[in-house]
Write an enzyme that holds these catalytic residues in place. Structure first.
Site, mmCIF file in Angstrom:
data_model
loop_
_atom_site.group_PDB
_atom_site.id
_atom_site.type_symbol
_atom_site.label_atom_id
_atom_site.label_comp_id
_atom_site.label_asym_id
_atom_site.label_seq_id
_atom_site.Cartn_x
_atom_site.Cartn_y
_atom_site.Cartn_z
ATOM 1 N NE ARG A 47 -10.305 -3.849 1.023
ATOM 2 C CZ ARG A 47 -9.598 -2.776 1.381
ATOM 3 N NH1 ARG A 47 -10.221 -1.654 1.703
ATOM 4 N NH2 ARG A 47 -8.285 -2.807 1.397
ATOM 5 C CG HIS A 73 -8.277 1.126 -3.142
ATOM 6 N ND1 HIS A 73 -7.681 -0.046 -2.737
ATOM 7 C CD2 HIS A 73 -8.863 1.656 -2.024
ATOM 8 C CE1 HIS A 73 -7.870 -0.204 -1.439
ATOM 9 N NE2 HIS A 73 -8.585 0.803 -0.985
ATOM 10 N NE ARG A 114 -3.576 2.094 2.875
ATOM 11 C CZ ARG A 114 -4.841 2.191 2.505
ATOM 12 N NH1 ARG A 114 -5.396 1.208 1.817
ATOM 13 N NH2 ARG A 114 -5.567 3.256 2.815
ATOM 14 C CB CYS A 138 -13.954 2.528 0.051
ATOM 15 S SG CYS A 138 -13.038 4.075 0.024
ATOM 16 C CD GLN A 189 -13.170 -0.552 -0.843
ATOM 17 O OE1 GLN A 189 -12.402 -0.540 0.120
ATOM 18 N NE2 GLN A 189 -14.413 -1.015 -0.755
ATOM 19 C CG ASP A 202 -13.156 7.671 -1.271
ATOM 20 O OD1 ASP A 202 -13.234 7.464 -0.045
ATOM 21 O OD2 ASP A 202 -12.115 7.454 -1.919
#
Length: 308
Positions: free
Chosen positions: A294, A134, A107, A266, A137, A225
């Site tokens: 996830r 991402h 990440r 998310c 996700q 988001d």
């Protein structure tokens, strides 16, 4: 060698296999205590390096728990632990880590860091997030949508807010899974045109609609988001609030979507900024199913990478 770097460069059949496998693994754990291992232990004897240049809650916990449930072990490394790219090159770090571990999840900030890690690693590398995408996700989001509403192919997804890395992966997914995607946000925060062009080239209907009420008309899924990053200075936070205030997902906006539409975020969220608490806790919201998934989606991705 099977890296999972972005949705748009992964074969659609493999993406579908991962989603379906995630559902099977989730169903297999239904009703079992959270701390218990899976019946299958496909990662037994495997060591997974989890590298975090950026802070994380869901990514760190879900990957760590997922590896442990499948019988593997994790080594969690922060940017401070590694000084990634400072002193030792990323290429050399990748070569060294590959001698110790079986899988690397990273990440990070720059896409170039991920790409260099994957180029020189001799074990699979998973994109846990970069500034440009991402993918884990969005695999999760597709899994979540489909467990509530069935196949996502042909459905309409509307994104409200900043055309950021999460939107980019939605655009990648639109081209691979065959759903329509509408972006609604201010021009200064438009997504990169390359993401839209690529999805359209694969047959997806991708539109930009500045009016959020029109954008969500007929939407099966509404997504947003956070407006600001933890790294943004105060001046940037204020500017983004001014730019995005008209794109807040609230009950009035959701009323323009389909009656059975879903809402996703998310997380982490700034409640009553990008979305109101009434929506986040309301009947359209599946944000906590999304957070749980996830775990299951990433377990499927790891198994695909390792071929186990």
């Amino acid at each position: 060698m099977k890296h999972f770097l972005d949705i748009n460069i992964t074969d659609p059949a493999d993406l579908r296999q991962m989603i379906d496998h995630a559902r099977v693994m989730k169903d297999a754990r239904a009703g079992r205590p959270k701390g218990t291992p899976d019946d299958e232990q496909p990662l037994a004897g495997h060591m997974v390096a989890l590298i975090f240049e950026k802070p994380s809650t869901r990514t760190r916990v879900s990957f760590d728990v997922g590896v442990r449930q499948m019988g593997g072990q994790t080594m969690v490394l922060s940017g401070n632990d590694m000084q990634l790219g400072h002193g030792e090159t990323i290429a050399d770090t990748a070569r060294v880590l590959s001698r110790y571990v079986d899988l690397i999840m990273i990440r990070t900030f720059e896409e170039a860091t991920l790409q260099e890690m994957a180029e020189y690693a001799t074990v699979p590398v998973i994109n846990g997030l970069t500034n440009r995408s991402h993918p884990c996700q969005i695999m999760t989001d597709i899994m979540t949508f489909e467990e509530h509403r069935g196949p996502i192919r042909g459905k309409k997804v509307t994104w409200c807010g900043d055309g950021n890395n999460v939107f980019a992966s939605f655009a990648h997914a639109a081209g691979q899974f065959g759903f329509d995607l509408t972006f609604s946000g201010p021009p200064p925060l438009d997504p990169e045109q390359v993401f839209i062009d690529e999805a359209r080239a694969r047959g997806a209907k991708v539109e930009i609609e500045r009016n959020p009420q029109k954008a969500v008309e007929g939407a099966d899924l509404v997504v947003t988001d956070t407006w600001v990053s933890m790294h943004d200075p105060q001046s940037a936070r204020e500017r983004r609030h001014n730019q995005l205030r008209g794109y807040q997902v609230n009950e009035a906006l959701m009323a323009h979507a389909k009656p059975d539409s879903l809402f996703m975020h998310c997380l982490p969220a700034h409640r009553d900024d990008e979305a109101t608490s009434a929506v986040m806790d309301g009947p359209h919201s599946v944000i906590f199913d999304e957070a749980e998934n996830r775990l299951h989606a990433q377990k499927a991705i790891m198994r695909w990478c390792l071929g186990v």
